[in-house]
Design a protein around this motif. Structure first.
Motif, PDB file in Angstrom:
ATOM      1  N   GLY A 177       0.820  -1.197   0.000  1.00  0.00           N
ATOM      2  CA  GLY A 177       0.000   0.000   0.000  1.00  0.00           C
ATOM      3  C   GLY A 177       0.856   1.249   0.000  1.00  0.00           C
ATOM      4  O   GLY A 177       2.069   1.200  -0.230  1.00  0.00           O
ATOM      5  N   PRO A 178       0.256   2.411   0.310  1.00  0.00           N
ATOM      6  CA  PRO A 178       0.978   3.679   0.235  1.00  0.00           C
ATOM      7  C   PRO A 178       1.802   4.002   1.475  1.00  0.00           C
ATOM      8  O   PRO A 178       2.306   5.116   1.599  1.00  0.00           O
ATOM      9  CB  PRO A 178      -0.156   4.693   0.065  1.00  0.00           C
ATOM     10  N   VAL A 179       1.927   3.068   2.417  1.00  0.00           N
ATOM     11  CA  VAL A 179       2.650   3.348   3.658  1.00  0.00           C
ATOM     12  C   VAL A 179       4.155   3.320   3.401  1.00  0.00           C
ATOM     13  O   VAL A 179       4.694   2.353   2.855  1.00  0.00           O
ATOM     14  CB  VAL A 179       2.283   2.322   4.747  1.00  0.00           C
TER      15      VAL A 179
ATOM     16  N   ARG B  42      -1.212  -3.291   7.461  1.00  0.00           N
ATOM     17  CA  ARG B  42      -2.587  -3.323   6.933  1.00  0.00           C
ATOM     18  C   ARG B  42      -3.462  -2.321   7.656  1.00  0.00           C
ATOM     19  O   ARG B  42      -4.273  -1.603   7.033  1.00  0.00           O
ATOM     20  CB  ARG B  42      -3.158  -4.736   7.093  1.00  0.00           C
ATOM     21  N   MET B  43      -3.327  -2.205   8.974  1.00  0.00           N
ATOM     22  CA  MET B  43      -4.114  -1.228   9.726  1.00  0.00           C
ATOM     23  C   MET B  43      -3.684   0.197   9.383  1.00  0.00           C
ATOM     24  O   MET B  43      -4.511   1.109   9.332  1.00  0.00           O
ATOM     25  CB  MET B  43      -3.994  -1.481  11.218  1.00  0.00           C
ATOM     26  N   ALA B  44      -2.386   0.402   9.141  1.00  0.00           N
ATOM     27  CA  ALA B  44      -1.917   1.728   8.727  1.00  0.00           C
ATOM     28  C   ALA B  44      -2.570   2.134   7.411  1.00  0.00           C
ATOM     29  O   ALA B  44      -2.957   3.297   7.216  1.00  0.00           O
ATOM     30  CB  ALA B  44      -0.397   1.726   8.599  1.00  0.00           C
ATOM     31  N   GLU B  45      -2.709   1.177   6.496  1.00  0.00           N
ATOM     32  CA  GLU B  45      -3.374   1.456   5.221  1.00  0.00           C
ATOM     33  C   GLU B  45      -4.835   1.838   5.443  1.00  0.00           C
ATOM     34  O   GLU B  45      -5.340   2.792   4.846  1.00  0.00           O
ATOM     35  CB  GLU B  45      -3.269   0.235   4.307  1.00  0.00           C
ATOM     36  N   LEU B  46      -5.522   1.100   6.298  1.00  0.00           N
ATOM     37  CA  LEU B  46      -6.922   1.405   6.579  1.00  0.00           C
ATOM     38  C   LEU B  46      -7.090   2.785   7.202  1.00  0.00           C
ATOM     39  O   LEU B  46      -8.059   3.492   6.943  1.00  0.00           O
ATOM     40  CB  LEU B  46      -7.523   0.353   7.511  1.00  0.00           C
ATOM     41  N   GLN B  47      -6.125   3.170   8.035  1.00  0.00           N
ATOM     42  CA  GLN B  47      -6.202   4.459   8.720  1.00  0.00           C
ATOM     43  C   GLN B  47      -5.722   5.611   7.850  1.00  0.00           C
ATOM     44  O   GLN B  47      -5.855   6.775   8.227  1.00  0.00           O
ATOM     45  CB  GLN B  47      -5.370   4.412  10.007  1.00  0.00           C
ATOM     46  N   GLY B  48      -5.142   5.295   6.688  1.00  0.00           N
ATOM     47  CA  GLY B  48      -4.615   6.341   5.821  1.00  0.00           C
ATOM     48  C   GLY B  48      -3.313   6.921   6.314  1.00  0.00           C
ATOM     49  O   GLY B  48      -2.951   8.051   5.951  1.00  0.00           O
TER      50      GLY B  48
ATOM     51  N   GLY C 271       0.537   7.608   6.339  1.00  0.00           N
ATOM     52  CA  GLY C 271       1.565   7.604   5.309  1.00  0.00           C
ATOM     53  C   GLY C 271       2.852   6.943   5.732  1.00  0.00           C
ATOM     54  O   GLY C 271       3.673   6.581   4.887  1.00  0.00           O
ATOM     55  N   GLU C 272       3.043   6.795   7.043  1.00  0.00           N
ATOM     56  CA  GLU C 272       4.276   6.195   7.538  1.00  0.00           C
ATOM     57  C   GLU C 272       4.050   5.624   8.933  1.00  0.00           C
ATOM     58  O   GLU C 272       2.988   5.806   9.538  1.00  0.00           O
ATOM     59  CB  GLU C 272       5.400   7.226   7.557  1.00  0.00           C
ATOM     60  N   LEU C 273       5.076   4.948   9.429  1.00  0.00           N
ATOM     61  CA  LEU C 273       5.057   4.388  10.772  1.00  0.00           C
ATOM     62  C   LEU C 273       6.013   5.164  11.659  1.00  0.00           C
ATOM     63  O   LEU C 273       6.956   5.792  11.183  1.00  0.00           O
ATOM     64  CB  LEU C 273       5.452   2.906  10.744  1.00  0.00           C
TER      65      LEU C 273
END
Length: 588
Positions: A160-162, A189-195, A197-199
């Motif tokens: 995804g875009p993360v 996967r949860m980062a993608e759902l939340q939109g 952009g990074e961790l």
């Protein structure tokens, strides 16, 4: 042809159909849904008594406990889950339960978000079909032989875009072991759902997934242990479902006590500390203002963000340990300045001579008003609420709200001014409250009609040292009624402090009993005596959940009233003076 059709955002992909079960009030799956039958047990919810199994459940969102993800996993694995979840707003807690079922157990259900307007259009429909990211509703179930497409794996994590670091990619590649790999897949996967952009790196974690909801919760933890899981940051554990040292002596059934205790052991095997408290903000390890952390347990999340000024999302069970195993969290929500701004302004007309029941009652009422919006509460500046008051407010607020924090003007650290709390933007809503507006919530929490009393339940969330001191002052030189049990739940740390200060001796002389490691929302019979009818508490959170969790009606009041009732053996059903309407003295 459907009567209504709308495109949806799939949070967890899949096709399904079934009879529609619709509510316009959010639902906490933990404490609100029986994990073994699918019955809605939240006795304050419009769906109370309904069974969600096999039906398409439509809700505005979840609310309340972070353990909802664990309950949903139980339901999926034991065959009592809904056919699909259709939400007005994205909900990370419910989505995470379905994602874990898919990632670890190759089971799942579709979770879709359709927005507020389309959600309202479902109100009068009877049957729903979810297919290919589309939600179709029918007044009558179609007879067309439709079958869902074969289930496919959800989008692969990392595609995804993360933005990922080299270390993130190494975790995803399995370089650091299977447990860290699967954990990182779920985090991304949860980062993608939340939109997101990074961790980001996080400094500590508090795990709520150690609450035993059934075999699936233990199966999940043991799978991670078998894969060699080890936490990467300092990690504390929430209250578990039994007093680990004394559950046998307390008469807990081994069929429950053994797996509940084993679940705590499994998380400690991953390197978590033996803390067992739902109030980790009372520990010496509590985070500082601005510290990026990952906490689960709804009351703890709200306190960390609102009172400590630390930064955490309202993390679901299972995602909490996944982040602890990777040390990485999505940069979204309350981790960002913009995600901490209030959208609701609540003007409170402060009554005269309030007692400590005011704060949980106010939190409960405002939580129901807020939904997912972060509120700014104005009008409490001269009341100067203590940390215990804010703890009680936050726990009740987190019970009825899906929001991860609140602001109180002139009290909480990010509300020195209205402009600071609102982010220099006008509020989206303004609500004005006086004592008369709180009467309906008071009556909602006071579900017991009889003055009978068998049990006073204190310590939800866990009692602090200062609460033990306040209770000891009220109980000194007195003795409880022989037919009434008074039980206090607290963490081991607070119990040691209260023992050293002499409060435990005073309270035990009164006839009180202490239970550590677990909390009232996990306690059932025999600690709740089988013969007990009404119970009493000063906790807005427990007053809400107890009718569904233990099948008892509740008297809710301040701490002094709880002690008086414990001594008298009955409850005098009189409103506190600050809540009494001028023309209805003594009404309940």
């Amino acid at each position: 042809m459907p009567d209504f059709s709308t495109p949806a955002r799939p949070l967890v992909a899949g096709d399904a159909q079934g009879e529609l079960l619709y509510a316009d009030v959010g639902l906490s799956f933990w404490g609100g849904v029986d994990p073994f039958s699918g019955e809605v047990i939240d006795r304050h919810h419009p769906l109370s008594g309904q069974v969600i199994a096999g039906r398409v459940l439509a809700l505005p969102s979840g609310r309340g406990s972070c353990t909802g993800s664990s309950v949903l996993l139980e339901l999926i694995l034991n065959g009592h889950a809904p056919a699909a979840l259709v939400l007005a707003q994205p909900d990370e807690i419910l989505s995470l339960g379905a994602l874990v079922a898919q990632a670890l157990f190759k089971r799942g259900l579709p979770v879709l978000c359709i927005g507020e307007q389309a959600f309202a259009n479902l109100h009068d429909q009877r049957f729903v079909r979810v297919e290919g990211g589309q939600v179709a509703a029918y007044a009558v179930a179609p007879d067309d032989g439709w079958q869902p497409a074969p289930a496919e794996a959800d989008a692969q994590a990392g595609h995804g875009p993360v933005k990922l670091s080299e270390h993130d990619r190494a975790l995803l590649a399995g370089t650091h072991g299977k447990a860290a790999q699967v954990a990182m897949q779920i985090v991304v996967r949860m980062a993608e759902l939340q939109g997101a952009g990074e961790l980001i790196d996080i400094g500590q974690a508090h795990i709520d997934g150690c609450i035993y909801t059934g075999p699936a919760s233990l199966r999940f933890a043991r799978q991670l242990v078998d894969w060699g899981a080890a936490v990467r940051v300092p990690t504390t554990l929430n209250a578990i479902s039994v007093d680990q040292r004394r559950w046998r002596a307390l008469g807990v059934d081994p069929a429950f006590g053994e797996p509940a205790s084993a679940l705590g052991d499994a998380y400690m095997a991953m390197g978590a500390q033996l803390s067992f408290t739902c109030a980790p903000y009372l520990l010496d390890s509590a985070p500082a203002a601005g510290e990026q952390v990952v906490w689960a347990e709804s009351n703890a999340v709200v306190f960390a963000n609102s009172v400590l000024g630390a930064r955490t999302q309202k993390y679901p069970d299972f995602l909490d340990i996944c982040i602890a195993l990777t040390g990485r969290a999505p940069l979204s929500g309350c981790h960002l300045d913009a995600g901490r701004q209030a959208g609701l302004r609540v003007e409170v007309r402060l009554p005269e001579a309030i007692d400590d029941a005011f704060y949980p009652l106010l939190g409960y009422h405002i939580g129901a008003l807020a939904g997912r919006q972060i509120p700014l509460v104005c009008g409490l500046e001269r009341a100067a609420p203590s940390r215990d008051d804010l703890k009680a407010f936050g726990a009740a607020f987190a019970t009825t709200s899906a929001a991860p924090m609140f602001h109180i003007l002139g009290v909480t650290p990010e509300a020195a001014s209205v402009e600071q709390a609102l982010g220099d933007e006008p509020p989206q809503r303004v609500v004005r409250l006086g004592a008369e507006d709180l009467l309906a919530s008071w009556r909602e929490l006071n579900s017991a009609a009889s003055p009978e009393l068998d049990l006073v339940a204190l310590g939800n969330p866990h009692f602090s040292l200062s609460e033990c001191a306040a209770l000891a002052r009220l109980c000194a030189g007195r003795r409880k009624h022989p037919q009434v049990a008074l039980v206090i739940t607290c963490g081991r740390h607070a119990h040691q402090q209260a023992t050293a200060a002499g409060h435990v001796a005073v309270l035990e002389a009164f006839g009180a009993q202490f239970v550590t490691d677990t909390c009232w929302c996990m306690v059932g019979e025999p600690l709740v005596p089988p013969s007990a009818k009404p119970l009493m508490t000063n906790s807005g959170k427990y007053a809400h959940y107890a009718p569904g969790l233990v099948g008892r009606r509740v008297h809710f009041a301040g701490l002094a009233a709880c002690v008086d009732a414990a001594c008298n053996g009955r409850v005098d059903a009189v409103l506190p003076a600050w809540l009494t309407p001028p023309i209805r003295q003594g009404a309940r």
